[in-house]
Design a protein around this motif. Structure first.
Motif, PDB file in Angstrom:
ATOM      1  N   LYS A  84      32.823  14.599 -50.211  1.00 17.19           N
ATOM      2  CA  LYS A  84      31.919  15.723 -50.506  1.00 17.19           C
ATOM      3  C   LYS A  84      32.531  16.819 -51.385  1.00 17.19           C
ATOM      4  O   LYS A  84      32.003  17.930 -51.461  1.00 17.19           O
ATOM      5  N   LEU A 200      34.508  28.978 -50.666  1.00 19.19           N
ATOM      6  CA  LEU A 200      34.805  30.401 -50.528  1.00 19.19           C
ATOM      7  C   LEU A 200      35.254  30.797 -49.125  1.00 19.19           C
ATOM      8  O   LEU A 200      36.329  31.410 -48.968  1.00 19.19           O
ATOM      9  N   VAL A 270      29.642  36.855 -53.672  1.00 19.37           N
ATOM     10  CA  VAL A 270      31.038  36.588 -53.295  1.00 19.37           C
ATOM     11  C   VAL A 270      31.673  37.862 -52.746  1.00 19.37           C
ATOM     12  O   VAL A 270      32.293  37.869 -51.672  1.00 19.37           O
ATOM     13  N   PHE A 300      21.537  30.813 -56.252  1.00 22.16           N
ATOM     14  CA  PHE A 300      20.426  30.017 -55.718  1.00 22.16           C
ATOM     15  C   PHE A 300      20.361  30.172 -54.208  1.00 22.16           C
ATOM     16  O   PHE A 300      21.389  30.450 -53.568  1.00 22.16           O
TER      17      PHE A 300
HETATM   18  C1  WQD Z   1      30.613  29.696 -53.491  1.00 23.50           C
HETATM   19  C2  WQD Z   1      30.853  30.834 -54.463  1.00 23.50           C
HETATM   20  C3  WQD Z   1      32.315  30.271 -56.275  1.00 23.50           C
HETATM   21  C4  WQD Z   1      35.949  29.775 -53.938  1.00 23.50           C
HETATM   22  C5  WQD Z   1      29.750  23.868 -52.840  1.00 23.50           C
HETATM   23  C6  WQD Z   1      29.279  22.534 -53.285  1.00 23.50           C
HETATM   24  C7  WQD Z   1      28.016  22.158 -52.558  1.00 23.50           C
HETATM   25  C8  WQD Z   1      28.200  22.282 -51.070  1.00 23.50           C
HETATM   26  C9  WQD Z   1      28.730  23.652 -50.689  1.00 23.50           C
HETATM   27  C10 WQD Z   1      28.538  20.062 -50.191  1.00 23.50           C
HETATM   28  C11 WQD Z   1      30.856  30.347 -55.910  1.00 23.50           C
HETATM   29  C12 WQD Z   1      32.915  31.365 -55.391  1.00 23.50           C
HETATM   30  C13 WQD Z   1      34.628  30.008 -54.298  1.00 23.50           C
HETATM   31  C14 WQD Z   1      36.958  30.684 -54.351  1.00 23.50           C
HETATM   32  C15 WQD Z   1      35.290  32.017 -55.436  1.00 23.50           C
HETATM   33  N1  WQD Z   1      29.067  21.269 -50.606  1.00 23.50           N
HETATM   34  N2  WQD Z   1      34.314  31.112 -55.026  1.00 23.50           N
HETATM   35  N3  WQD Z   1      36.580  31.780 -55.084  1.00 23.50           N
HETATM   36  O1  WQD Z   1      30.101  25.934 -55.104  1.00 23.50           O
HETATM   37  O2  WQD Z   1      28.124  27.086 -53.966  1.00 23.50           O
HETATM   38  O3  WQD Z   1      28.809  24.832 -53.209  1.00 23.50           O
HETATM   39  O4  WQD Z   1      29.931  23.888 -51.431  1.00 23.50           O
HETATM   40  O5  WQD Z   1      27.377  19.764 -50.060  1.00 23.50           O
HETATM   41  O6  WQD Z   1      27.709  20.833 -52.902  1.00 23.50           O
HETATM   42  O7  WQD Z   1      28.953  22.624 -54.660  1.00 23.50           O
HETATM   43  O8  WQD Z   1      30.264  26.761 -52.713  1.00 23.50           O
HETATM   44  O9  WQD Z   1      32.024  27.943 -51.467  1.00 23.50           O
HETATM   45  O10 WQD Z   1      32.697  26.498 -53.465  1.00 23.50           O
HETATM   46  O11 WQD Z   1      31.515  28.649 -53.839  1.00 23.50           O
HETATM   47  O12 WQD Z   1      34.986  33.015 -56.115  1.00 23.50           O
HETATM   48  O13 WQD Z   1      38.171  30.522 -54.056  1.00 23.50           O
HETATM   49  O14 WQD Z   1      32.138  31.376 -54.225  1.00 23.50           O
HETATM   50  O15 WQD Z   1      32.547  30.555 -57.643  1.00 23.50           O
HETATM   51  O16 WQD Z   1      30.248  31.336 -56.707  1.00 23.50           O
HETATM   52  P1  WQD Z   1      29.310  26.206 -53.873  1.00 23.50           P
HETATM   53  P2  WQD Z   1      31.714  27.427 -52.830  1.00 23.50           P
END
Ligand code: WQD
Length: 345
Positions: A84, A200, A270, A300
């Motif tokens: 995933k 995150l 964030v 979204f």
């Molecule tokens: C969230 C926001 C990052 C880490 C992903 C997968 C999705 C689902 C959930 C499986 C974004 C920002 C993140 C960091 C940051 N997984 N961020 N610093 O990308 O919305 O979704 O996880 O189903 O398929 O795509 O989640 O938590 O990675 O990021 O600034 O160290 O936090 O840019 O805007 P995401 P995320």
């Protein structure tokens, strides 16, 4: 019902095991432990007060999967097992297609052989792609995910739609998760990513517990209120309860196969999430503004009305709950689950 939970030792799978037992169901777990620590099983047995039979093998092994259905009386399946990580899927598309699709088809063949016709599938909001209008609605037809991981989820949704249509009496719920975060309020189970967290919330938690020096905020120049991306974060216990609601709804469902968004319907940035976590910890946490991350969408969130209207489910836990429960888990388990061996079935 006696429910087979594939990937039941994983983050969302383990929390769903707790909710299933609390709702009076029996659970059998199958997991290859490629992305889960075996010691979670003991934690689950302590939390639920019941024995959790565990079968440790890879669902791509069709013979072992068929044997499992011969050994265990299964009424329904909740299918979490799969790779995933979005970034990893871009680097290793073939492994993602092989693993996620083959494990699903192996499961479906065993279900057919043993006349098991109830299935809840772990899908993802990633299937909507970047053209879908926000809030995302289940009726959006143009599922064009931007990465191989998301495309495996969309392909599996298609496979399940076709198989359900061809199988008399089969009922499938496709649960499209938004951003699952948080941990069981006991602090004994939670998210334990191996290596550097992609997501995150676990990254913030590891900064708070001293495992990471600071959070990199991937861009603060987005067209949002504070310039950082907005997501629909959902407490993992709300998500787990959504699976129980979907499972118990299947026999009443008119369609053979139907998608449901599991989200709150609200976006959080964030920086807002970071501030909420600081409140839970009681101190400021270091961060730096870093370049945007490739592939990130600005904002979204879900239209959650279908799940509320048809499953009688909606998210009830707040961002504060998500942060407080994550912090309890991380502070009590600074290095995640200890290593160890899993009890077998
Ligand atoms: C969230 C926001 C990052 C880490 C992903 C997968 C999705 C689902 C959930 C499986 C974004 C920002 C993140 C960091 C940051 N997984 N961020 N610093 O990308 O919305 O979704 O996880 O189903 O398929 O795509 O989640 O938590 O990675 O990021 O600034 O160290 O936090 O840019 O805007 P995401 P995320």
């Amino acid at each position: 019902m006696r429910v087979l939970v594939s990937g039941g030792a994983g983050y969302i799978g383990s929390h769903t095991v707790v909710s299933l037992v609390e709702a009076g169901h029996d659970v059998v777990v199958v997991d290859d432990f490629s992305n889960a620590k075996p010691t979670v099983v003991g934690r689950l047995e302590s939390l639920t007060g019941t024995h959790v039979p565990v079968h440790a093998f890879d669902l791509k092994d069709a013979d072992k999967t068929a044997q499992l259905f011969s050994m265990e009386e299964i009424d329904a399946v909740i299918h979490f097992a799969g790779y995933k990580a979005v970034g990893e899927s871009v680097e290793k598309p073939l492994e993602y297609y092989r693993n996620n699709l083959d494990s699903t088809m192996s499961l479906l063949e065993a279900m057919r052989r043993h006349d098991v016709k109830k299935l809840v599938f772990s899908s993802s909001a990633t299937v909507y792609g970047e053209e879908a209008p926000v809030p995302y609605e289940e009726g959006w037809r143009h599922l064009e995910s931007t990465n191989p991981y998301g495309r495996t989820k969309a392909m599996i949704e298609t496979i399940l739609t076709d198989v359900a249509a061809a199988t008399d009496g089969m009922k499938v719920a496709l649960l499209r998760y938004f951003n699952p975060v948080g941990a069981h309020p006991s602090g004994t189970i939670g998210e334990d990513p191996q290596g550097i967290p992609n997501n995150l919330m676990p990254f913030i938690a590891q900064v708070a517990v001293g495992r990471r020096s600071h959070l990199n905020v991937f861009g603060d120049d987005y067209p949002t209120a504070d310039g950082t991306c907005e997501r629909d974060y959902l407490h993992v216990m709300d998500l787990a309860e959504g699976h129980v609601a979907a499972l118990e709804h299947l026999e009443k469902m008119d369609e053979a196969c139907r998608p449901f968004n599991l989200g709150t319907g609200t976006g959080t940035s964030v920086l807002a999430m970071l501030k909420a976590f600081e409140k839970a910890v009681g101190r400021e946490l270091p961060y730096e503004i870093a370049p945007r991350r490739a592939g990130d969408l600005t904002a979204f969130w879900a239209d959650p009305t279908r799940a509320e209207a048809e499953l009688g489910w909606r998210a009830t836990r707040t961002i504060e709950d998500m942060c407080a429960d994550t912090w309890r888990w991380q502070s009590e388990n600074p290095h995640g689950y200890p290593d160890g061996s899993a009890p077998v079935a």
